[in-house]
Design a protein around this motif. Structure first.
Motif, PDB file in Angstrom:
ATOM      1  N   ASP A   1       0.828  -1.210   0.000  1.00 36.58           N
ATOM      2  CA  ASP A   1       0.000   0.000   0.000  1.00 36.58           C
ATOM      3  C   ASP A   1       0.863   1.261   0.000  1.00 36.58           C
ATOM      4  O   ASP A   1       0.576   2.247   0.679  1.00 36.58           O
ATOM      5  CB  ASP A   1      -0.950   0.010   1.207  1.00 36.58           C
TER       6      ASP A   1
ATOM      7  N   ASN B   1     -13.143  -9.874   2.618  1.00 38.02           N
ATOM      8  CA  ASN B   1     -12.575  -8.684   3.238  1.00 38.02           C
ATOM      9  C   ASN B   1     -13.169  -7.455   2.569  1.00 38.02           C
ATOM     10  O   ASN B   1     -13.073  -7.298   1.343  1.00 38.02           O
ATOM     11  CB  ASN B   1     -11.052  -8.671   3.101  1.00 38.02           C
TER      12      ASN B   1
ATOM     13  N   GLY C   1     -13.665  -3.191   2.437  1.00 38.00           N
ATOM     14  CA  GLY C   1     -13.187  -1.867   2.803  1.00 38.00           C
ATOM     15  C   GLY C   1     -14.357  -0.897   2.822  1.00 38.00           C
ATOM     16  O   GLY C   1     -15.220  -0.935   1.946  1.00 38.00           O
TER      17      GLY C   1
ATOM     18  N   GLY D   1     -11.105  -5.319  11.610  1.00 36.48           N
ATOM     19  CA  GLY D   1      -9.669  -5.336  11.861  1.00 36.48           C
ATOM     20  C   GLY D   1      -9.008  -3.983  11.723  1.00 36.48           C
ATOM     21  O   GLY D   1      -7.870  -3.796  12.153  1.00 36.48           O
ATOM     22  N   LYS D   2      -9.715  -3.057  11.097  1.00 37.14           N
ATOM     23  CA  LYS D   2      -9.152  -1.712  10.929  1.00 37.14           C
ATOM     24  C   LYS D   2     -10.243  -0.688  11.167  1.00 37.14           C
ATOM     25  O   LYS D   2     -11.342  -0.800  10.617  1.00 37.14           O
ATOM     26  CB  LYS D   2      -8.572  -1.540   9.524  1.00 37.14           C
ATOM     27  N   LEU D   3      -9.944   0.325  11.975  1.00 36.04           N
ATOM     28  CA  LEU D   3     -10.824   1.472  12.185  1.00 36.04           C
ATOM     29  C   LEU D   3      -9.932   2.696  12.325  1.00 36.04           C
ATOM     30  O   LEU D   3      -9.185   2.825  13.301  1.00 36.04           O
ATOM     31  CB  LEU D   3     -11.684   1.289  13.433  1.00 36.04           C
ATOM     32  N   HIS D   4      -9.998   3.575  11.337  1.00 38.31           N
ATOM     33  CA  HIS D   4      -9.106   4.731  11.341  1.00 38.31           C
ATOM     34  C   HIS D   4      -9.901   5.987  11.023  1.00 38.31           C
ATOM     35  O   HIS D   4     -10.690   6.019  10.080  1.00 38.31           O
ATOM     36  CB  HIS D   4      -8.000   4.570  10.306  1.00 38.31           C
TER      37      HIS D   4
ATOM     38  N   GLU E   1     -12.525   5.202   8.140  1.00 36.62           N
ATOM     39  CA  GLU E   1     -12.254   4.030   7.304  1.00 36.62           C
ATOM     40  C   GLU E   1     -12.285   2.760   8.156  1.00 36.62           C
ATOM     41  O   GLU E   1     -11.743   2.739   9.264  1.00 36.62           O
ATOM     42  CB  GLU E   1     -10.890   4.159   6.633  1.00 36.62           C
ATOM     43  N   LEU E   2     -12.914   1.742   7.637  1.00 42.19           N
ATOM     44  CA  LEU E   2     -12.968   0.444   8.306  1.00 42.19           C
ATOM     45  C   LEU E   2     -12.566  -0.640   7.317  1.00 42.19           C
ATOM     46  O   LEU E   2     -12.769  -0.499   6.100  1.00 42.19           O
ATOM     47  CB  LEU E   2     -14.372   0.124   8.827  1.00 42.19           C
ATOM     48  N   GLU E   3     -12.008  -1.721   7.836  1.00 43.52           N
ATOM     49  CA  GLU E   3     -11.842  -2.950   7.067  1.00 43.52           C
ATOM     50  C   GLU E   3     -12.437  -4.088   7.879  1.00 43.52           C
ATOM     51  O   GLU E   3     -12.169  -4.206   9.084  1.00 43.52           O
ATOM     52  CB  GLU E   3     -10.374  -3.206   6.726  1.00 43.52           C
TER      53      GLU E   3
ATOM     54  N   ASN F   1     -13.543  -8.254   8.157  1.00 41.55           N
ATOM     55  CA  ASN F   1     -13.233  -9.613   7.737  1.00 41.55           C
ATOM     56  C   ASN F   1     -14.371 -10.542   8.144  1.00 41.55           C
ATOM     57  O   ASN F   1     -14.812 -10.536   9.287  1.00 41.55           O
ATOM     58  CB  ASN F   1     -11.919 -10.065   8.390  1.00 41.55           C
TER      59      ASN F   1
END
Length: 435
Positions: free
Chosen positions: A105, A200, A202, A251-254, A267-269, A271
């Motif tokens: 990335d 997955n 986004g 798994g991702k929270l920004h 932003e989230l990802e 799974n």
């Protein structure tokens, strides 16, 4: 082919090529490459297979390699090994540990073979040489696949879309394997669903940012995202039948840059994993529904952006292929070294090669089987707490750990032999034809 008739020959051939294969493994381990960046890896594997005597084609599905050996009449047996690595800094302490870096990335990252794909590729090359050296004893066609980008569920699809079966022929059976924290020298099999489907996603949630002291003049995407995260956990508890296994992980929270600034977006990802493809699709639909509803409830100025980053179906081993190969492995390794592997919530893009509708190829599904080769040396296995494979696995390093290392000699040898025996199980014996 009766494996017992050729067992001594297989053992002798593996003895002859083992040191060479181990050197290849150590080279690949020391020089890993990320998904779809396996340029040097694919070149090295292509050369190894070409030097053995296979007809090799490179750049299939970007960085994939296909090696063919046509050896008279008979079925086409496809053996698949993957070759990409992970953005993880290795902590094994090996003298040939990876020091490589790559870009993920757009950012520089350490790279290592923390999932053992270097093992899979090396075993494939080792098996290729053994089978080539034994070609006077069998007839048929071998189709060997060095697949890129398994870690992002992209390589199988890329190779199929690049005309894998149209260009090289459609196999009659597909065989593959993975290392796992089991006793080295043992082989785990499972009929039916053995690994989970995975999706997955986004997500971008839009807001209207501003000063933290004036929230009424903003639309806070962080609050919306927090409600999304909480609400998603109700899918499994309230929408999935209790007998089904489903995992939903954010798994991702920004969002944001500092405490007194309400950001413009979050932003989230996400799974999702399950063993039932139909239930899996329902869960993904529920995720879309919840995100859209929470954004509407939170007054988001525009709809959320939801993209499927990558996905794969559950791995469903063909029952007849399972019975046949498991029996051949038991004959070769001894029944005491074959066990039933539990369902694994990890995922693979291997099943796309055999599933016509998802893989996008014509005709019926192709029988396929995927088994597991133990990677834990005997002394470590013995001292690990637990009485069963599942109990011991909970106390051992797993793939994707920076400390995971499956490359002991017993595992490497077993991985070569499992592929050889699996292929010979379907290749007609020339000795039988001449008798």
């Amino acid at each position: 082919m009766n494996i017992n008739d050729i067992k001594v020959d297989v053992n002798e051939q593996v003895d002859q090529i083992f040191n060479k294969t181990q050197a290849l493994y150590q080279h690949l381990h020391q020089h890993p490459e990320l998904s779809f960046a396996e340029q040097n890896t694919s070149e090295r594997l292509a050369k190894e297979l070409s030097d053995i005597g296979y007809e090799v084609t490179t750049k299939v599905g970007r960085t994939g390699v296909v090696a063919m050996l046509k050896n008279g009449d008979g079925p086409t047996i496809m053996l698949r090994g993957d070759m990409d690595a992970l953005p993880i800094k290795e902590q094994t302490g090996l003298d040939y540990a990876s020091q490589e870096v790559g870009k993920k990335d757009g950012r520089e990252t350490a790279v290592s073979h923390a999932c053992g794909h270097d093992m899979h590729s090396s075993c494939l090359v080792g098996a290729a040489e053994v089978l080539y050296n034994l070609k006077d004893s069998w007839s048929g066609t071998l189709m060997l696949i060095c697949q890129p980008a398994e870690e992002v569920f992209g390589g199988a699809k890329a190779m199929l879309e690049d005309g894998l079966y149209e260009r090289f022929g459609r196999p009659d059976v597909i065989l593959g394997q993975h290392n796992m924290p089991g006793l080295a020298g043992t082989v785990g099999h499972r009929s039916g669903v053995a690994m989970a489907a995975c999706t997955n996603l986004g997500v971008i949630i839009h807001g209207n940012g501003g000063h933290g002291s004036m929230p009424a003049q903003t639309i806070d995407p962080v609050v919306i995202a927090a409600h999304v995260v909480t609400r998603l956990q109700t899918i499994v508890s309230r929408e999935v039948p209790p007998e089904e296994t489903v995992v939903v992980t954010v798994g991702k929270l920004h969002a944001g840059t500092q405490a007194n600034i309400i950001p413009h977006h979050a932003e989230l990802e996400i799974n999702v994993r399950s063993f039932n493809d139909q239930i899996h699709a329902q869960v993904v639909d529920a995720i879309h529904r919840i995100i859209n509803a929470e954004c509407e409830a939170g007054r988001s100025p525009k709809p959320p952006e939801i993209t499927i980053m990558n996905d794969t179906i559950s791995l469903d081993n063909d029952a007849a292929t399972f019975e046949s190969v498991r029996r051949a492995h038991a004959d070769y390794f001894g029944a005491e070294n074959i066990y039933e592997v539990p369902k694994l919530n990890g995922s693979e893009d291997f099943p796309l090669f055999g599933n016509a509708s998802v893989g996008g190829f014509d005709g019926a599904d192709i029988p396929s089987l995927y088994w597991f080769v133990g990677s834990t040396p005997a002394a470590r296995w013995e001292e690990t707490e637990g009485n069963t494979v599942v109990e011991k696995m909970r106390n051992l390093e797993m793939p994707h750990s920076p400390y995971y290392f499956p490359g002991n000699p017993t595992t490497l040898r077993t991985g070569i032999e499992t592929l050889v025996v699996g292929a010979l199980n379907y290749l007609p014996s020339l000795a039988a034809e001449l008798a």
